[in-house]
Write an enzyme that holds these catalytic residues in place. Structure first.
Site, PDB file in Angstrom:
ATOM      1  N   ARG A 184       0.823  -1.211   0.000  1.00 63.01           N
ATOM      2  CA  ARG A 184       0.000   0.000   0.000  1.00 63.01           C
ATOM      3  C   ARG A 184       0.857   1.261   0.000  1.00 63.01           C
ATOM      4  NH1 ARG A 184      -2.732  -4.320   1.887  1.00 63.01           N
ATOM      5  NH2 ARG A 184      -5.010  -4.314   2.056  1.00 63.01           N
ATOM      6  N   GLY A 213      -1.147 -11.917  -4.759  1.00 58.01           N
ATOM      7  CA  GLY A 213      -2.599 -11.736  -4.859  1.00 58.01           C
ATOM      8  C   GLY A 213      -3.005 -10.334  -4.458  1.00 58.01           C
ATOM      9  N   ARG A 269      -6.004 -18.333  -8.950  1.00 56.60           N
ATOM     10  CA  ARG A 269      -6.785 -17.748  -7.852  1.00 56.60           C
ATOM     11  C   ARG A 269      -7.960 -16.912  -8.361  1.00 56.60           C
ATOM     12  NH1 ARG A 269      -2.710 -15.425  -3.533  1.00 56.60           N
ATOM     13  NH2 ARG A 269      -4.641 -15.323  -2.339  1.00 56.60           N
ATOM     14  N   GLN A 292      -8.608  -7.502   0.739  1.00 54.50           N
ATOM     15  CA  GLN A 292      -8.178  -7.180  -0.627  1.00 54.50           C
ATOM     16  C   GLN A 292      -9.350  -6.641  -1.436  1.00 54.50           C
ATOM     17  OE1 GLN A 292      -6.359 -10.791  -2.027  1.00 54.50           O
ATOM     18  NE2 GLN A 292      -4.506 -10.452  -0.849  1.00 54.50           N
ATOM     19  N   ASP A 296      -3.752 -15.296   7.582  1.00 47.26           N
ATOM     20  CA  ASP A 296      -2.481 -15.738   6.993  1.00 47.26           C
ATOM     21  C   ASP A 296      -1.650 -16.581   7.962  1.00 47.26           C
ATOM     22  OD1 ASP A 296      -3.079 -14.445   4.659  1.00 47.26           O
ATOM     23  OD2 ASP A 296      -2.009 -12.606   5.197  1.00 47.26           O
ATOM     24  N   ARG A 322       4.131 -19.829   2.990  1.00 39.91           N
ATOM     25  CA  ARG A 322       3.752 -20.047   4.398  1.00 39.91           C
ATOM     26  C   ARG A 322       3.686 -21.531   4.756  1.00 39.91           C
ATOM     27  NH1 ARG A 322       3.131 -14.812   5.706  1.00 39.91           N
ATOM     28  NH2 ARG A 322       1.806 -13.512   4.395  1.00 39.91           N
TER      29      ARG A 322
HETATM   30  C1  S3P Z   1      -4.269  -9.047   2.416  1.00 43.15           C
HETATM   31  C2  S3P Z   1      -5.515  -9.561   2.718  1.00 43.15           C
HETATM   32  C3  S3P Z   1      -5.756 -10.983   2.959  1.00 43.15           C
HETATM   33  C4  S3P Z   1      -4.459 -11.729   3.230  1.00 43.15           C
HETATM   34  C5  S3P Z   1      -3.379 -11.374   2.256  1.00 43.15           C
HETATM   35  C6  S3P Z   1      -3.070  -9.893   2.341  1.00 43.15           C
HETATM   36  C7  S3P Z   1      -4.123  -7.611   2.158  1.00 43.15           C
HETATM   37  O1  S3P Z   1      -6.349 -11.557   1.808  1.00 43.15           O
HETATM   38  O2  S3P Z   1      -4.680 -13.125   3.189  1.00 43.15           O
HETATM   39  O3  S3P Z   1      -2.183 -12.090   2.537  1.00 43.15           O
HETATM   40  O4  S3P Z   1      -2.988  -7.108   2.148  1.00 43.15           O
HETATM   41  O5  S3P Z   1      -5.156  -6.936   2.002  1.00 43.15           O
HETATM   42  P1  S3P Z   1      -7.952 -11.577   1.610  1.00 43.15           P
HETATM   43  O6  S3P Z   1      -8.407 -10.211   1.367  1.00 43.15           O
HETATM   44  O7  S3P Z   1      -8.154 -12.468   0.396  1.00 43.15           O
HETATM   45  O8  S3P Z   1      -8.485 -12.185   2.841  1.00 43.15           O
END
Ligand code: S3P
Length: 785
Positions: free
Chosen positions: A356, A424, A452, A499, A645, A736
């Site tokens: 971010r 992701g 994904r 996310q 996580d 992980r």
């Molecule tokens: C994250 C949100 C989570 C987390 C990922 C990082 C983020 O995912 O598992 O490692 O930085 O916003 P989800 O939004 O799919 O839960």
């Protein structure tokens, strides 16, 4: 469409024309069918058999003779007219400047070709060839599809023909609005038969991209070799030239005529690329003159990262995995059983906040100085993607990054797809941010990310007015159209995902009106906090947060705390190992991230928070953890998103806790970097840890032998007693999973071997060193051995 042309005429039997013939032959085009065998199989009916022909035209009769002798063409001629008769596909493979004359000659005899003939070319520049075609044919024929295979060799002539020259290479086709779609599909089929990857772009863009990626490097290689050779009449220095010189100048051995033609034909785009290059060299020159090491380092560092990024882009892996694979094959950990956990360590910066910091820093007005940035593959992919969109970013140097913000509307179109590797978070947050831009983008990722789900962001973004294409099943790549006016949305997320929430808030910055996101359970709120830190008004009431589009961001410093997700591996390591006493410094303890702390405490961990402070809007603390016996618990549903996580590590805690630990409502774990429920259940079973897998969770039956073995007492626990066996685990390339089974080694009876570990570098560079520092014994090695 299948390739089924029956008479292919290749005009120009050089390396490219010859290799095309060779590739078609290799694919079986023009092979005499083995009639006996076919009849035995019953696949050939008796009667006339259609055999495809490959014909070659070249001004040099020796080349034709060579092509026939090599079995590449059936027949040839130095003149076009006799060969055009009945041709169904004509491929022009002559040097760029010869193209105009050949097309004029072709125009005079094209009536002899098959009625549905398709013409294509392989020239390295497209505008000049298009102009030549307009002149020769009196307009651009709809059955002419201009193309360019991005493949070559410093060798020339048909004798150098290579049937695999185009395999896994790109071929760019540059159709215009009037190009016949059937002709386009047939040319596509031609190249796909040669195992090439076919792309489309317009002529001008093709010429600009190629000027930078191909023509300029060739020019520099020619120039460097020539300059050195002239200075050294006897070419003495070449004797001392090593790998660097050889790598940089290999392409200076290419065909001079072909390259002269290219530079004549693509003059303007090459000059523009050369201007940029000269400015860059001049900057480096000034830095060297002034002894300005920082400026040199900034350039070299950017370039070095960009070069690794390029490798990973080519091979669709993370940089680290790519480097590792190139050097040695897949990475394996071998963890010796036992060990202690003591000391004082600081784990790297928070991944979510690092992503971010780059995104908001890039969109802000002014410079953003970041401290503690995670130099892991995932956040580096985000950083590199913004560089691709024209943002100047210095660093990272030991966690320091300076982002020269371009403002909300200052990003530029990247020159190709943005590759985000394993990340992701990058892909989902980018999709929101890019939906609001004035240019099109494509987001791609590695093999894991490509599996994904992205529908969770694409669907609500479409409801805001975005135009996004995904691959089948809502998977990457994502193709995002620019210049769409977005409107705000009131969206209740079907799953608790930070996310998705962040993606919509970022799109909301560009939307008309208000964007509201409701979460079914609290998720990490770093986006909201950082937006507020950059002066953007974000509101929250209960489970809903919202913002108004059209505002601006003002740069400010960011101090990234250590990642609690990385810290958790060491928290669990200490929690399960008798005698341990460990301090983890400066860890982010944002209330939306502390599920692992809450869960471990509930399981009986001796965990203390000291030195609590707030840095840049995020709370931090030092975490001290000492061994205490753990017991199994039912993990409270409200902690699941707050520890999402951390479950791989927490499952290892459960395996070392007395009784059963039960997790429910965690189906999201199935769509992380791997299906983490399945991967952990499989790995635990390998170690002999009893577990039962459910659709949305798992039951793990743990053991607490540390205080129970023979001769042990409460004051003197039997430290050596293991809780499970060793074994061979597949991490499935999930960082992980790899780290979780590494710490499991502390209580294993035998060695644990973990495969496919290079992606640990996506989130936790330096993990192995820290693990050794606190007292684990482990080795890295290549899987092949
Ligand atoms: C994250 C949100 C989570 C987390 C990922 C990082 C983020 O995912 O598992 O490692 O930085 O916003 P989800 O939004 O799919 O839960």
């Amino acid at each position: 469409m299948r390739f089924e042309d029956s008479r292919i005429l290749i005009v120009g039997l050089g390396l490219i024309g010859g290799s095309l013939a060779a590739a078609l032959r290799r694919a079986g085009v023009g092979d005499e069918p083995d009639i006996d065998a076919e009849m035995e199989k019953g696949t050939v009916e008796i009667g006339p058999i259609e055999v495809a022909e490959i014909l070659g035209c070249d001004p040099d009769p020796d080349e034709i003779a060579c092509g026939i002798a090599m079995g590449l063409i059936d027949r040839g001629d130095t003149r076009l007219a006799p060969l055009v008769e009945g041709a169904t596909l004509i491929v022009l493979a002559v040097p760029v400047l010869a193209m105009r004359g050949v097309m004029a000659e072709l125009a005079g005899c094209l009536h002899r070709a098959a009625a549905d003939v398709v013409i294509t070319d392989v020239g390295s520049t497209k505008a000049a060839i298009r102009d030549g075609a307009v002149a020769a044919f009196g307009g651009l024929p709809p059955n002419l599809v201009l193309g360019h295979p991005i493949a070559g060799s410093e060798k020339s002539g048909v004798a150098a023909a290579n049937p695999r020259l185009f395999a896994r290479h790109k071929v760019i086709l540059t159709p215009d609005a009037d190009t016949d779609p059937v002709a386009l599909a047939r040319v596509r089929a031609l190249w796909e038969t040669c195992d090439a990857e076919v792309l489309e772009m317009d002529v001008a863009r093709h010429d600009q991209v190629l000027a930078r990626t191909s023509h300029l490097p060739h020019l520099l290689a020619f120039s460097l070799v020539d300059t050195l050779a002239r200075q050294d009449e006897r070419l003495d220095i070449f004797r001392y030239a090593a790998g660097g010189f050889r790598d940089f100048t290999r392409i200076a051995g290419s065909d001079p005529v072909m390259w002269r033609d290219i530079f004549v034909a693509n003059r303007d785009a090459v000059l523009a690329a050369l201007d940029d290059f000269e400015a860059g060299v001049a900057r480096l020159r000034r830095a060297i003159e002034a002894g300005d090491g920082d400026a040199m380092l900034a350039t070299f560092d950017r370039a070095s990262h960009a070069r690794h990024y390029f490798d990973s882009l080519l091979n669709q892996t993370s940089y680290q995995a790519e480097y590792q694979m190139q050097q040695h094959g897949k990475l394996r950990y071998r963890v010796s059983p036992g060990g202690g956990v003591t000391g004082r360590i600081r784990v790297p910066g928070d991944k979510s906040i690092s992503h971010r910091s780059i995104m908001l820093g890039a969109l802000a007005e002014g410079d953003t100085d970041v401290k503690g940035f995670l130099e892991g593959e995932d956040s580096l992919a985000t950083l590199q993607a913004f560089r691709e969109m024209g943002v100047a970013i210095e660093g990272p140097h030991q966690g320091r990054v300076t982002i020269h913000g371009v403002g909300m509307h200052g990003l530029k179109a990247p020159s190709g797809p943005l590759y985000v590797g394993n990340a992701g978070t990058a892909m989902r947050l980018f999709s929101g941010l890019l939906a609001g831009q004035a240019f099109d983008t494509e987001l791609t990722g590695d093999a894991s990310l490509t599996k994904r789900p992205m529908g969770r962001v694409a669907d609500p973004l479409r409801a805001m007015g975005a135009e996004i294409d995904t691959a089948e099943g809502g998977r990457p790549p994502l193709k995002i159209k620019g210049c769409r006016q977005l409107s705000g949305i009131d969206y209740a997320m079907p799953m608790a995902s930070a996310q998705v929430k962040s993606c919509l808030l970022l799109a909301g910055l560009y939307a008309e009106g208000q964007t509201r996101v409701r979460e079914p359970a609290p998720t990490r709120d770093h986006t909201e906090r950082m937006l507020a830190g950059f002066g953007y008004d974000v509101q929250r009431e209960g489970d809903t947060c919202w913002l108004q589009g059209g505002g601006k961001l003002t740069a400010g410093p960011i101090d990234v705390p250590s990642d609690i997700s990385s810290a958790t591996f060491f928290l669990v390591a200490a929690a399960i190992t008798p005698g341990s006493d460990l301090v983890l410094e400066h860890v982010g303890i944002n209330p939306t991230r502390i599920g692992a702390i809450n869960i471990l405490k509930q399981m009986g961990a001796d965990l203390e928070l000291t030195n609590q402070a707030e840095v840049g809007g995020e709370p931090v603390a030092d975490l001290r953890i000492r061994y205490a016996p753990l017991h199994g618990i039912d993990i409270p549903a409200d902690q699941v998103p707050l520890a999402i996580d951390e479950f791989p590590a927490l499952f290892i805690a459960a395996a070392n806790a007395e009784g059963v630990t039960r997790l429910r409502g965690a189906e999201e774990l199935r769509v992380k970097e791997s299906d983490r429920l399945q991967a952990m259940a499989d790995g635990l079973s390998v170690l002999g840890v009893e577990n039962q897998l459910l659709a949305d969770g798992i039951d793990i039956v743990g053991r607490l032998e540390g205080q129970g073995g023979e001769g042990a007492s409460l004051s003197s626990p039997n430290y050596s007693s293991p809780n499970y066996s060793g074994g061979h685990i597949d991490s499935l390339g999930d960082h992980r999973i790899a780290m979780a089974f590494t710490i499991a080694g502390l209580r294993a009876a035998e060695e644990i071997v973990i495969d496919d570990c290079a992606n640990v570098a996506t989130s936790f560079p330096g993990f192995i060193d820290l693990a050794r520092r606190v007292g684990l014994t482990l080795e890295e090695q290549q899987e092949a051995s």
